[in-house]
Design a protein around this motif. Sequence first.
Motif, PDB file in Angstrom:
ATOM      1  N   GLU A   1       0.833  -1.205   0.000  1.00 54.83           N
ATOM      2  CA  GLU A   1       0.000   0.000   0.000  1.00 54.83           C
ATOM      3  C   GLU A   1       0.868   1.255   0.000  1.00 54.83           C
ATOM      4  N   GLU A   2       1.960   1.220   0.755  1.00 54.21           N
ATOM      5  CA  GLU A   2       2.883   2.341   0.754  1.00 54.21           C
ATOM      6  C   GLU A   2       3.560   2.492  -0.607  1.00 54.21           C
ATOM      7  N   LEU A   3       3.907   1.387  -1.242  1.00 57.20           N
ATOM      8  CA  LEU A   3       4.492   1.454  -2.580  1.00 57.20           C
ATOM      9  C   LEU A   3       3.577   2.235  -3.514  1.00 57.20           C
ATOM     10  N   LEU A   4       2.295   1.913  -3.490  1.00 59.83           N
ATOM     11  CA  LEU A   4       1.343   2.579  -4.384  1.00 59.83           C
ATOM     12  C   LEU A   4       1.187   4.058  -4.058  1.00 59.83           C
ATOM     13  N   SER A   5       1.405   4.426  -2.806  1.00 60.78           N
ATOM     14  CA  SER A   5       1.256   5.840  -2.436  1.00 60.78           C
ATOM     15  C   SER A   5       2.312   6.706  -3.126  1.00 60.78           C
ATOM     16  N   TYR A   6       3.408   6.105  -3.577  1.00 62.70           N
ATOM     17  CA  TYR A   6       4.461   6.849  -4.272  1.00 62.70           C
ATOM     18  C   TYR A   6       4.183   6.984  -5.771  1.00 62.70           C
ATOM     19  N   VAL A   7       3.162   6.290  -6.271  1.00 67.11           N
ATOM     20  CA  VAL A   7       2.819   6.379  -7.705  1.00 67.11           C
ATOM     21  C   VAL A   7       1.321   6.671  -7.846  1.00 67.11           C
ATOM     22  N   PRO A   8       0.865   7.820  -7.362  1.00 69.86           N
ATOM     23  CA  PRO A   8      -0.569   8.130  -7.396  1.00 69.86           C
ATOM     24  C   PRO A   8      -1.141   8.162  -8.812  1.00 69.86           C
ATOM     25  N   ASP A   9      -0.310   8.432  -9.826  1.00 68.93           N
ATOM     26  CA  ASP A   9      -0.810   8.485 -11.205  1.00 68.93           C
ATOM     27  C   ASP A   9      -1.382   7.149 -11.663  1.00 68.93           C
ATOM     28  N   ALA A  10      -0.986   6.054 -11.016  1.00 69.33           N
ATOM     29  CA  ALA A  10      -1.491   4.739 -11.431  1.00 69.33           C
ATOM     30  C   ALA A  10      -3.008   4.639 -11.314  1.00 69.33           C
ATOM     31  N   ALA A  11      -3.573   5.373 -10.355  1.00 69.56           N
ATOM     32  CA  ALA A  11      -5.026   5.318 -10.150  1.00 69.56           C
ATOM     33  C   ALA A  11      -5.802   5.874 -11.332  1.00 69.56           C
TER      34      ALA A  11
ATOM     35  N   SER B   1      -7.262   0.029 -11.570  1.00 78.13           N
ATOM     36  CA  SER B   1      -7.580  -0.222 -10.165  1.00 78.13           C
ATOM     37  C   SER B   1      -6.670  -1.351  -9.692  1.00 78.13           C
ATOM     38  N   ILE B   2      -6.204  -1.245  -8.461  1.00 80.90           N
ATOM     39  CA  ILE B   2      -5.152  -2.153  -7.997  1.00 80.90           C
ATOM     40  C   ILE B   2      -5.510  -2.728  -6.641  1.00 80.90           C
ATOM     41  N   ASP B   3      -5.451  -4.047  -6.545  1.00 82.13           N
ATOM     42  CA  ASP B   3      -5.492  -4.736  -5.259  1.00 82.13           C
ATOM     43  C   ASP B   3      -4.079  -5.164  -4.921  1.00 82.13           C
ATOM     44  N   THR B   4      -3.798  -5.363  -3.651  1.00 78.24           N
ATOM     45  CA  THR B   4      -2.449  -5.720  -3.233  1.00 78.24           C
ATOM     46  C   THR B   4      -2.453  -6.968  -2.360  1.00 78.24           C
ATOM     47  N   VAL B   5      -1.343  -7.667  -2.395  1.00 84.86           N
ATOM     48  CA  VAL B   5      -1.145  -8.824  -1.521  1.00 84.86           C
ATOM     49  C   VAL B   5       0.358  -8.961  -1.291  1.00 84.86           C
TER      50      VAL B   5
ATOM     51  N   THR C   1       9.008  -6.556 -11.677  1.00 84.98           N
ATOM     52  CA  THR C   1       9.797  -5.326 -11.661  1.00 84.98           C
ATOM     53  C   THR C   1      10.459  -5.176 -10.303  1.00 84.98           C
ATOM     54  N   GLY C   2      11.327  -4.206 -10.209  1.00 82.44           N
ATOM     55  CA  GLY C   2      12.036  -3.915  -8.972  1.00 82.44           C
ATOM     56  C   GLY C   2      12.751  -2.595  -9.136  1.00 82.44           C
ATOM     57  N   ALA C   3      13.803  -2.395  -8.376  1.00 81.12           N
ATOM     58  CA  ALA C   3      14.526  -1.122  -8.448  1.00 81.12           C
ATOM     59  C   ALA C   3      15.917  -1.293  -7.876  1.00 81.12           C
ATOM     60  N   GLN C   4      16.790  -0.388  -8.280  1.00 82.10           N
ATOM     61  CA  GLN C   4      18.140  -0.352  -7.742  1.00 82.10           C
ATOM     62  C   GLN C   4      18.233   0.512  -6.488  1.00 82.10           C
ATOM     63  N   ARG C   5      17.207   1.359  -6.292  1.00 77.48           N
ATOM     64  CA  ARG C   5      17.160   2.185  -5.084  1.00 77.48           C
ATOM     65  C   ARG C   5      15.741   2.161  -4.545  1.00 77.48           C
ATOM     66  N   SER C   6      15.606   2.309  -3.251  1.00 77.07           N
ATOM     67  CA  SER C   6      14.301   2.222  -2.591  1.00 77.07           C
ATOM     68  C   SER C   6      13.348   3.298  -3.078  1.00 77.07           C
ATOM     69  N   ILE C   7      12.069   2.992  -3.037  1.00 75.43           N
ATOM     70  CA  ILE C   7      11.077   3.907  -3.565  1.00 75.43           C
ATOM     71  C   ILE C   7      10.933   5.165  -2.708  1.00 75.43           C
ATOM     72  N   ASP C   8      11.379   5.124  -1.445  1.00 77.17           N
ATOM     73  CA  ASP C   8      11.242   6.300  -0.578  1.00 77.17           C
ATOM     74  C   ASP C   8      12.452   7.229  -0.641  1.00 77.17           C
ATOM     75  N   GLU C   9      13.450   6.913  -1.488  1.00 77.07           N
ATOM     76  CA  GLU C   9      14.602   7.794  -1.613  1.00 77.07           C
ATOM     77  C   GLU C   9      14.287   8.948  -2.562  1.00 77.07           C
ATOM     78  N   ASP C  10      14.993  10.064  -2.356  1.00 77.76           N
ATOM     79  CA  ASP C  10      14.756  11.245  -3.188  1.00 77.76           C
ATOM     80  C   ASP C  10      15.080  10.975  -4.654  1.00 77.76           C
ATOM     81  N   THR C  11      16.158  10.269  -4.883  1.00 78.75           N
ATOM     82  CA  THR C  11      16.541   9.888  -6.242  1.00 78.75           C
ATOM     83  C   THR C  11      16.422   8.377  -6.366  1.00 78.75           C
ATOM     84  N   THR C  12      15.520   7.926  -7.224  1.00 76.85           N
ATOM     85  CA  THR C  12      15.251   6.503  -7.325  1.00 76.85           C
ATOM     86  C   THR C  12      14.685   6.151  -8.689  1.00 76.85           C
ATOM     87  N   ASP C  13      14.913   4.925  -9.105  1.00 74.48           N
ATOM     88  CA  ASP C  13      14.299   4.400 -10.326  1.00 74.48           C
ATOM     89  C   ASP C  13      13.008   3.651 -10.024  1.00 74.48           C
ATOM     90  N   ALA C  14      12.661   3.514  -8.752  1.00 73.22           N
ATOM     91  CA  ALA C  14      11.543   2.663  -8.352  1.00 73.22           C
ATOM     92  C   ALA C  14      10.201   3.173  -8.861  1.00 73.22           C
TER      93      ALA C  14
END
Length: 325
Positions: free
Chosen positions: A29-39, A43-47, A109-122
Amino acid sequence: MKHILLIATGGTIASRHTAEGLAPRITPEELLSYVPDAASFCSIDTVQPINLDSTNIRPEHWLLLANLIEENYHRYDGFVICHGTDTLAYTASALSYLIQRTSKPIVLTGAQRSIDEDTTDAKVNLLDALRFACSGKSGVCIVFGSHVIAGTRARKSRTKSYNAFTSLNFPDLASVHESRVVRYIPYEPQGEPVFYHKLNTRVFLLKLTPGMDPAAFEAAGKLCDGLIIESYGMGGIPDVYLEELDKLIRQGKTVIMATQVPQEGSDLSVYQVGKHVKDRYHLLETYDMTLESTVTKLMWAMGQSSDPQEIRKLFCATVNYDMLF
């Protein structure tokens, strides 16, 4: 609007800094909060079935993910798996064999840097993966750094850069540019999807090095039902190991010849050291397959049958673009 299931498994994309180093801490849920444009487009469910650094991902987790997708297959238009990068190519390959002829996108998918960092590919990677999952372009694939790579063709080739993954011996399937998906290679599954539920994990990868003790073959044989020999160049077995290889063949081990060279593949027919062992033992070889797909395909094939001829048949059949020869 497409309905997507986001499956979180941990990895760098969902990690936070701790006193002991990066560790998975961020919820889906926190991951999705960083990509609000997806909405705006799905529509996305999570597990979250697991929460691991991908170094700790094992075959039982591949089966868990495949079963989770099978259970939810008819409820969603596509699936996005957030995963650590270190074993991402193995998981993508394994799911390519466990879930075949899928008419729905299964995107890792994944990332080389965490999604909560200022500079990230996530953020870009996650948005791109969700867009591709909504595009109607099906199959098991990796979306990373704007590239869409067949699940059986990916190799992590960089440890820090954002363009971490390469498609080996095969072109990218597609690319994602902002909101647009451009497909280069069509995918047209025939028939209904097929889900598999068994893997034989007694597979060992033996990397040849100059001067290696022949006893390594005997030791490897005790650990496996299927042995992948990672040889030099186009492939071949040094004469000093032939006696040990004879023993493994007599024991009924499935032996596959691979190459340590990532590009262009094996061809045992070129040099005497390769042709001799192929003719003598009728060895399987990987040709242009990746080592990740070789390992997981052999686990899958041996999980379906113990008959050597059936294993050979399954291994030699092309799945998700894994082998072209």
